[in-house]
Design a protein around this motif. Structure first.
Motif, mmCIF file in Angstrom:
data_model
loop_
_atom_site.group_PDB
_atom_site.id
_atom_site.type_symbol
_atom_site.label_atom_id
_atom_site.label_comp_id
_atom_site.label_asym_id
_atom_site.label_seq_id
_atom_site.Cartn_x
_atom_site.Cartn_y
_atom_site.Cartn_z
ATOM 1 N N ARG A 1 -5.913 1.993 -8.039
ATOM 2 C CA ARG A 1 -7.315 1.819 -7.650
ATOM 3 C C ARG A 1 -7.692 0.335 -7.678
ATOM 4 N N GLU A 2 -7.277 -0.377 -8.727
ATOM 5 C CA GLU A 2 -7.576 -1.814 -8.814
ATOM 6 C C GLU A 2 -6.916 -2.576 -7.669
ATOM 7 N N PHE A 3 -5.667 -2.210 -7.344
ATOM 8 C CA PHE A 3 -4.961 -2.870 -6.251
ATOM 9 C C PHE A 3 -5.691 -2.636 -4.928
ATOM 10 N N ALA A 4 -6.089 -1.389 -4.682
ATOM 11 C CA ALA A 4 -6.779 -1.064 -3.433
ATOM 12 C C ALA A 4 -8.120 -1.791 -3.343
ATOM 13 N N GLU A 5 -8.841 -1.899 -4.462
ATOM 14 C CA GLU A 5 -10.116 -2.610 -4.460
ATOM 15 C C GLU A 5 -9.918 -4.089 -4.141
ATOM 16 N N GLY B 1 -6.450 -5.764 11.751
ATOM 17 C CA GLY B 1 -5.214 -5.182 11.230
ATOM 18 C C GLY B 1 -5.258 -3.664 11.172
ATOM 19 N N ASP B 2 -4.220 -3.101 10.594
ATOM 20 C CA ASP B 2 -4.095 -1.644 10.481
ATOM 21 C C ASP B 2 -4.578 -1.225 9.097
ATOM 22 N N VAL B 3 -5.838 -0.809 9.014
ATOM 23 C CA VAL B 3 -6.448 -0.434 7.735
ATOM 24 C C VAL B 3 -7.031 0.966 7.856
ATOM 25 N N PRO B 4 -7.323 1.598 6.744
ATOM 26 C CA PRO B 4 -7.928 2.933 6.805
ATOM 27 C C PRO B 4 -9.260 2.916 7.561
ATOM 28 N N ALA B 5 -9.551 4.007 8.240
ATOM 29 C CA ALA B 5 -10.774 4.112 9.039
ATOM 30 C C ALA B 5 -12.013 3.950 8.166
ATOM 31 N N ARG B 6 -11.962 4.418 6.926
ATOM 32 C CA ARG B 6 -13.149 4.300 6.049
ATOM 33 C C ARG B 6 -13.460 2.835 5.759
ATOM 34 N N TRP B 7 -12.447 1.978 5.696
ATOM 35 C CA TRP B 7 -12.693 0.557 5.482
ATOM 36 C C TRP B 7 -13.487 -0.007 6.665
ATOM 37 N N MET B 8 -13.103 0.396 7.878
ATOM 38 C CA MET B 8 -13.791 -0.111 9.062
ATOM 39 C C MET B 8 -15.229 0.407 9.119
ATOM 40 N N MET C 1 0.828 -1.188 0.000
ATOM 41 C CA MET C 1 0.000 0.000 0.000
ATOM 42 C C MET C 1 0.876 1.257 0.000
ATOM 43 N N ALA C 2 2.040 1.193 0.655
ATOM 44 C CA ALA C 2 2.929 2.353 0.679
ATOM 45 C C ALA C 2 3.425 2.681 -0.729
ATOM 46 N N GLU C 3 3.744 1.637 -1.505
ATOM 47 C CA GLU C 3 4.176 1.865 -2.890
ATOM 48 C C GLU C 3 3.044 2.478 -3.705
ATOM 49 N N CYS C 4 1.836 2.014 -3.466
ATOM 50 C CA CYS C 4 0.676 2.537 -4.174
ATOM 51 C C CYS C 4 0.457 4.006 -3.808
ATOM 52 N N ASP C 5 0.595 4.340 -2.541
ATOM 53 C CA ASP C 5 0.451 5.736 -2.111
ATOM 54 C C ASP C 5 1.492 6.626 -2.778
ATOM 55 N N ALA C 6 2.729 6.138 -2.869
ATOM 56 C CA ALA C 6 3.795 6.912 -3.528
ATOM 57 C C ALA C 6 3.498 7.081 -5.015
ATOM 58 N N LEU C 7 2.975 6.049 -5.634
ATOM 59 C CA LEU C 7 2.635 6.118 -7.057
ATOM 60 C C LEU C 7 1.498 7.102 -7.304
ATOM 61 N N ILE C 8 0.519 7.124 -6.421
ATOM 62 C CA ILE C 8 -0.594 8.082 -6.531
ATOM 63 C C ILE C 8 -0.066 9.503 -6.391
ATOM 64 N N GLU C 9 0.818 9.716 -5.430
ATOM 65 C CA GLU C 9 1.391 11.059 -5.243
ATOM 66 C C GLU C 9 2.147 11.501 -6.489
#
Length: 175
Positions: free
Chosen positions: A107-111, A128-135, A1-9
């Motif tokens: 987006r596909e990876f996150a889905e 686990g440690d996931v975004p609050a919106r997922w919870m 997910m960190a790589e995905c966040d960097a790619l989005i940025e």
């Protein structure tokens, strides 16, 4: 997910700005449309018409204008009206940029990750440690609950994993 966040940025910060067609380039594109027959108009009216066309189409990129001209030459028998030009330019689809492809991949990876996480929660796995919106979504779907102290817990821990619905038994009431 960190790589995905960097790619989005990277994708959001490196996108090229929209470049509308310049007046000179627009004029060159209109010259190609001159191959189509049109009403006989004098030079003054021709300039006014060109101004109207440019005012309507100036915000489109040169590639979209070139697409419009090509489609007009392929499909129309006469010089297009401004409305026809707008309809033709609306059919233009810009090629996908590297940034758009990166955003799509992320987006596909996150889905996929979210769907897998929901399945894990449904089966009683650790949250686990996931975004609050997922919870919050898991709570809305009935897979988790929020305790009085604000912690999230899987409902499967209280009721066991979700099991498939057993076969429906028909009861004959007439008997």
């Amino acid at each position: 997910m960190a790589e995905c966040d960097a790619l989005i940025e990277w994708a959001q910060t490196s996108q090229e700005p929209h470049r509308p067609v310049g007046e000179a380039a627009f004029g060159k594109h209109l010259e190609y449309l001159a191959a189509l027959p049109s009403k006989n108009i004098d030079e003054d009216l021709g300039r006014k018409s060109a101004t109207v066309y440019y005012a309507l189409l100036k915000d489109y990129p040169a590639e979209a204008i070139a697409h419009m001209v090509r489609r007009a030459c392929e499909t129309l028998d006469w010089f297009p009206t401004p409305r026809q030009c707008l309809e033709l330019v609306a059919t233009y689809r810009a090629p996908t940029t590297e940034q758009e492809q990166a955003l799509l991949i992320c987006r596909e990876f996150a889905e996929e990750q979210f769907a897998q996480w929901l399945e894990n929660v449904r089966n009683g796995q650790p949250i686990g440690d996931v975004p609050a919106r997922w919870m919050r979504i898991a709570v809305e779907r009935g897979l988790m609950r929020v305790l009085a102290d604000g912690r999230f817990v899987s409902r499967a821990l209280y009721h066991g994993p979700v099991r498939p619905v057993s076969a429906v038994v028909r009861v004959d009431l007439a008997a």
